[in-house]
Design a protein around this motif. Structure first.
Motif, PDB file in Angstrom:
ATOM      1  N   ARG A  95       0.596  -1.394   0.418  1.00 55.05           N
ATOM      2  CA  ARG A  95      -0.488   0.201   0.078  1.00 55.05           C
ATOM      3  C   ARG A  95       0.920   1.136   0.001  1.00 55.05           C
ATOM      4  O   ARG A  95       1.315   1.788   0.497  1.00 55.05           O
ATOM      5  N   LEU A 114       1.321   1.532  -9.966  1.00 56.31           N
ATOM      6  CA  LEU A 114       0.236   0.333 -10.069  1.00 56.31           C
ATOM      7  C   LEU A 114       1.052  -0.761 -11.250  1.00 56.31           C
ATOM      8  O   LEU A 114       0.564  -1.511 -10.431  1.00 56.31           O
ATOM      9  N   THR A 119       0.088  -2.398  -4.634  1.00 56.01           N
ATOM     10  CA  THR A 119      -1.659  -3.563  -5.084  1.00 56.01           C
ATOM     11  C   THR A 119      -2.941  -2.452  -4.016  1.00 56.01           C
ATOM     12  O   THR A 119      -4.009  -3.451  -3.940  1.00 56.01           O
ATOM     13  N   SER A 120      -2.741  -1.219  -3.550  1.00 59.34           N
ATOM     14  CA  SER A 120      -3.434  -0.496  -3.294  1.00 59.34           C
ATOM     15  C   SER A 120      -2.355   0.703  -2.677  1.00 59.34           C
ATOM     16  O   SER A 120      -1.572   0.573  -2.712  1.00 59.34           O
ATOM     17  N   ALA A 148      -7.867  -1.842  -7.640  1.00 51.10           N
ATOM     18  CA  ALA A 148      -7.039  -1.850  -7.279  1.00 51.10           C
ATOM     19  C   ALA A 148      -7.385  -0.808  -5.729  1.00 51.10           C
ATOM     20  O   ALA A 148      -8.420   0.238  -5.743  1.00 51.10           O
TER      21      ALA A 148
END
Length: 618
Positions: A95, A114, A119-120, A148
């Motif tokens: 993140r 991304l 991934t976030s 996402a």
């Protein structure tokens, strides 16, 4: 039961298991040779280390160091992980945090992250440091919000940002059940930061909406970072997050949610530091504590705490910021091994301003290296079963639970913040730690240890000023030494040179090197440049060497034996040559010529600050 290899041969078969007494006897012998004549338990205590929260790390842990059964991963009390498989399926969620006010620049940064392993996303929205609410749609162009997960940090007034995000989901035709991430609403955390009275009503409303319509969104964040950033210890961070979580549970269940539904609306956020074992134990203890809360509330299976770990901003340094890469790597390791579902690695230049693309790349690749090349995510709870980790987990949990009970007796988290109890407790903890930092008992590499005065400063675009803080302060480990170094920099800019100290080393290198290196390191940490030329002096050569050095002060460096023979005469020669102050590297003793003694454990910040004052270095 001993499991033998297939051929029946055990590599340890010819070795007997040593007893604890035998090990202790060997320790006594080593300590005796180093000048410490201690025996029995005192020998073990001599090798023990005191850490925060009044805890002690011993040199040896065995099966005798019993701790409560941690259970199995994915089952109460969830000490070993909130999920049975842990992060073994696809690793932890990487993140990345973003604080850019320009929607176009932010969009470029988001897409770049991304495309390269993130991934976030964790976005600052609104306020002076985040993207404007009306610019959120532009910032998220090209971002597949169903793939996402997005977590908001919208400050003290999250409502406009939350409405904008939910409206964006609808405008893009995203099904409500496909929305993933978190709204980041945390009124108690904001109250800790700003000192304002928390407003829990709208937080409850958003939690009710998410529970009923957005199953993939968690409305509330239980953010422990304000307490860590204010200098709190690991157990204080745990206790205050626990008290916050309990306060939210009370509000949510009073509004009609079940305990299970209320717990599902919470994500807990903790700091990860370069002390990887303390980070591992803290995350494990946090899950155990929350499981106990859920058990008391009648829903033991709901106690699987969702965790987001963020590398500590307190440990980040402005000088020699490249070392921050090592710190964040250790912190990320601790977070991953400790079982955090999401990990944010702050860029190494975080303390200098807005991170550049290179710093963000290194930050996200830290997780990638640890997962893909070091394979840390392939084992569930790799620290489980370690007598040291299990014992530290238990001690942290016990210490945190005791403070949590104090908070509850003070009226809960809101009452403890309102009364000043939290501020006073954290201030006392930081004051004690600051003393250790000033005495270099807690070394900071590149700052209080092994600093480089000639390093080229790393310059970054100035970050927007954050919202005004009327609550808890923010602290940094490097701040006292940073102040000293800034004074030296100003002196260099004004005069063309730094303040200098002449190292008057007595005797050959074999006897003076250790203390000369110690003294050089000490003075460098305050921006005072050491001059060690020539390599050795005596009473007949010290005056000329000092005059040639361009320094105004000197420091004697040698052994106790040579101090007894030469220190007074050399000091007198230095004074005659104009030395305004004569230091001596070693503990106080009867040397008439020494004005100040510097030694391991002395208050370096006080000594150097006083000397810069005396030199007139503003």
């Amino acid at each position: 039961m001993t499991v033998l290899p297939a051929d029946g041969f055990s590599p340890a078969a010819e070795f007997t298991d040593p007893s604890h007494d035998q090990w202790q006897s060997l320790v006594e012998g080593v300590l005796r040779r180093s000048g410490k004549d201690v025996a029995g338990a005192a020998a073990e205590e001599a090798l023990s280390t005191s850490i925060e929260d009044g805890l002690t790390v011993r040199p040896l842990y065995t099966s005798a160091d019993a701790s409560p059964d941690p259970g199995l991963p994915g089952f109460a009390p969830f000490t070993r992980g909130s999920r049975a498989a842990g992060n073994t399926t696809d690793g932890w969620d990487v993140r990345q945090r973003h604080e850019l006010a320009d929607p176009v620049r932010l969009n470029e940064a988001l897409l770049g992250d991304l495309e390269n392993g993130v991934t976030s996303l964790w976005l600052a929205v609104g306020g002076p440091g985040g993207v404007p609410v009306q610019g959120l749609a532009r910032a998220l162009e090209g971002v597949h919000l169903d793939l996402a997960p997005l977590v908001l940090d919208a400050g003290a007034d999250p409502d406009p940002a939350v409405r904008e995000l939910l409206g964006l989901y609808e405008a893009r035709g995203l099904a409500k059940e496909a929305a993933r991430g978190g709204l980041g609403v945390d009124p108690l955390g904001q109250a800790a930061r700003t000192g304002a009275e928390p407003e829990l009503g709208t937080a409850v409303d958003w939690a009710l909406l998410c529970s009923r319509a957005y199953p993939g969104l968690r409305a509330l964040a239980v953010d422990a970072l304000p307490y860590h950033d204010a200098g709190g210890s690991a157990s204080e961070e745990l206790a205050l997050s626990l008290a916050t979580g309990v306060a939210y549970l009370r509000e949510l269940t009073a509004a009609g949610l079940s305990v299970e539904e209320a717990c599902a609306q919470l994500e807990f956020r903790y700091a990860a530091t370069a002390d990887q074992f303390l980070t591992i134990a803290k995350l494990r203890a946090a899950r155990r504590l929350w499981a106990r809360v859920a058990e008391v509330c009648g829903a033991p299976d709901a106690g699987a705490q969702r965790q987001h770990a963020v590398t500590s901003s307190v440990m980040m340094t402005r000088r020699d910021p490249w070392v921050n890469m090592l710190r964040t790597t250790l912190a990320c390791l601790g977070a991953g091994v400790g079982g955090a579902e999401s990990v944010t690695v702050l860029p190494f230049d975080h303390a200098l301003g807005l991170p550049d693309a290179f710093a963000r790349r290194i930050a996200r690749n830290t997780s990638t290296i640890l997962m893909e090349e070091s394979h840390l995510a392939r084992v569930t709870d790799p620290a489980g079963g370690s007598w040291y980790v299990e014992r530290l987990t238990d001690e942290l949990a016990s210490s945190a639970w005791a403070f949590f009970q104090e908070i509850e007796r003070a009226g809960g988290q809101a009452g403890a913040l309102r009364s000043g109890m939290v501020q006073e407790r954290l201030a006392a903890t930081w004051a004690a730690r600051s003393e250790d930092l000033a005495r270099r008992k807690e070394p900071v590499t590149g700052v209080s240890e092994f600093p480089a005065l000639d390093e080229r400063p790393v310059e970054r675009e100035t970050a927007p000023a954050g919202p005004a803080r009327g609550g808890l302060p923010t602290v940094r480990r490097d701040e006292a030494f940073e102040t000293l170094r800034a004074r030296s920099d100003a002196h260099l800019a004004a005069t063309g040179s730094r303040p200098k100290v002449f190292l008057a080393a007595l005797g050959p290198a074999s006897v003076h090197t250790a203390r000369a290196s110690f003294a050089a390191n000490l003075f460098l940490s305050g921006g005072i440049e050491p001059v060690h030329e020539p390599a050795s002096v005596d009473a007949s050569t010290a005056a000329a060497a000092f005059a040639a050095s361009g320094a105004g002060i000197a420091c004697l460096c040698s052994t106790e034996a040579l101090y007894a023979e030469q220190a007074d005469d050399v000091a007198a020669a230095l004074r005659a040559a104009g030395a305004e102050q004569v230091f001596l590297a070693g503990r106080p003793a009867e040397y008439a010529g020494a004005d100040v003694h510097v030694f391991a454990g002395c208050d370096v910040v006080a000594v150097l600050s006083s000397e810069l004052d005396r030199m007139g270095v503003a």
